[in-house]
Design a protein around this motif. Structure first.
Motif, PDB file in Angstrom:
ATOM      1  N   ASN A  36       0.890  -1.101  -0.071  1.00  0.00           N
ATOM      2  CA  ASN A  36       0.059   0.030   0.085  1.00  0.00           C
ATOM      3  C   ASN A  36       0.988   1.264  -0.084  1.00  0.00           C
ATOM      4  O   ASN A  36       2.165   1.322   0.289  1.00  0.00           O
ATOM      5  N   GLU A  37       0.276   2.304  -0.736  1.00  0.00           N
ATOM      6  CA  GLU A  37       1.105   3.595  -0.659  1.00  0.00           C
ATOM      7  C   GLU A  37       1.810   4.092   0.784  1.00  0.00           C
ATOM      8  O   GLU A  37       2.837   4.629   0.622  1.00  0.00           O
ATOM      9  N   ASN A  41       5.886   4.257   0.944  1.00  0.00           N
ATOM     10  CA  ASN A  41       6.683   5.274   1.169  1.00  0.00           C
ATOM     11  C   ASN A  41       7.348   5.681   2.226  1.00  0.00           C
ATOM     12  O   ASN A  41       8.598   5.890   2.580  1.00  0.00           O
ATOM     13  N   ASN A  80       9.626   4.449  -4.699  1.00  0.00           N
ATOM     14  CA  ASN A  80       8.280   4.876  -3.887  1.00  0.00           C
ATOM     15  C   ASN A  80       7.048   4.265  -4.479  1.00  0.00           C
ATOM     16  O   ASN A  80       7.576   3.395  -5.305  1.00  0.00           O
ATOM     17  N   TRP A  81       6.115   4.283  -4.016  1.00  0.00           N
ATOM     18  CA  TRP A  81       4.753   3.757  -4.474  1.00  0.00           C
ATOM     19  C   TRP A  81       4.479   4.146  -5.931  1.00  0.00           C
ATOM     20  O   TRP A  81       3.885   3.168  -6.614  1.00  0.00           O
ATOM     21  N   GLN A  82       4.835   5.265  -6.266  1.00  0.00           N
ATOM     22  CA  GLN A  82       4.576   5.655  -7.864  1.00  0.00           C
ATOM     23  C   GLN A  82       5.953   5.334  -8.514  1.00  0.00           C
ATOM     24  O   GLN A  82       5.715   5.622  -9.648  1.00  0.00           O
TER      25      GLN A  82
END
Length: 158
Positions: A36-37, A41, A80-82
């Motif tokens: 999950n984000e 992160n 990171n999540w992105q």
């Protein structure tokens, strides 16, 4: 000014790493921590700050996804999540340990929360239930975990 794609950022990170380290790496796997984000992160920042030095997926996840186990000396880009690359880690130790055999020292290496074994057990049990959903594998106290210790070998410069 045009934004770089994550693939372009990864290529630049590898080039800078090679220049700094004298290596000739052409390609590295890239991935984010967690599922999950927020956690992804947060964990990436913990790695960048030298706090998080281990990660622990279940062995079942590797089997269910037909993935090879990490080996000492492996390099990987963490994002990171992105998917933006943040740095490169090198695997320094890999052991298979049952969930109920993880100790407080190892939980502290993960660097999450208050770094206690109790915190580690709680958040990871929940994570493994999500990780294994739909795989045919079930969480149990003796389930084998892949305990990967790593060191940060390169940070992305902003």
């Amino acid at each position: 000014m045009q934004q770089l794609s994550n693939e372009q950022r990864i290529a630049q990170l590898i080039a800078r790493f090679n220049e700094q380290s004298g290596r000739a790496v052409t390609e590295l796997p890239s991935w984010h921590f967690c599922d999950n984000e927020q956690d992804a992160n947060d964990c990436a920042l913990l790695v960048l700050n030298g706090v998080k030095q281990a990660t622990t997926p279940s062995l079942y996840w590797f089997k269910a996804n037909n993935e090879t186990l990490p080996e000492v000396g492996d390099l990987a880009i963490f994002t990171n999540w992105q998917g933006q690359p943040l740095g490169i880690i090198e695997t320094v130790s890999v052991t298979i340990t049952a969930f109920n055999q993880i100790n407080a020292d190892y939980a502290a290496l993960e660097g999450e929360g208050d770094k206690s074994l109790e915190y580690w057990q709680h958040v990871h049990w929940d994570y493994y239930q999500r990780e294994l959903a739909g795989t045919g594998y079930q969480c149990h106290p003796e389930m084998p975990l892949v305990c990967e210790q790593f060191r940060l070998v390169f940070k992305e410069s902003e």
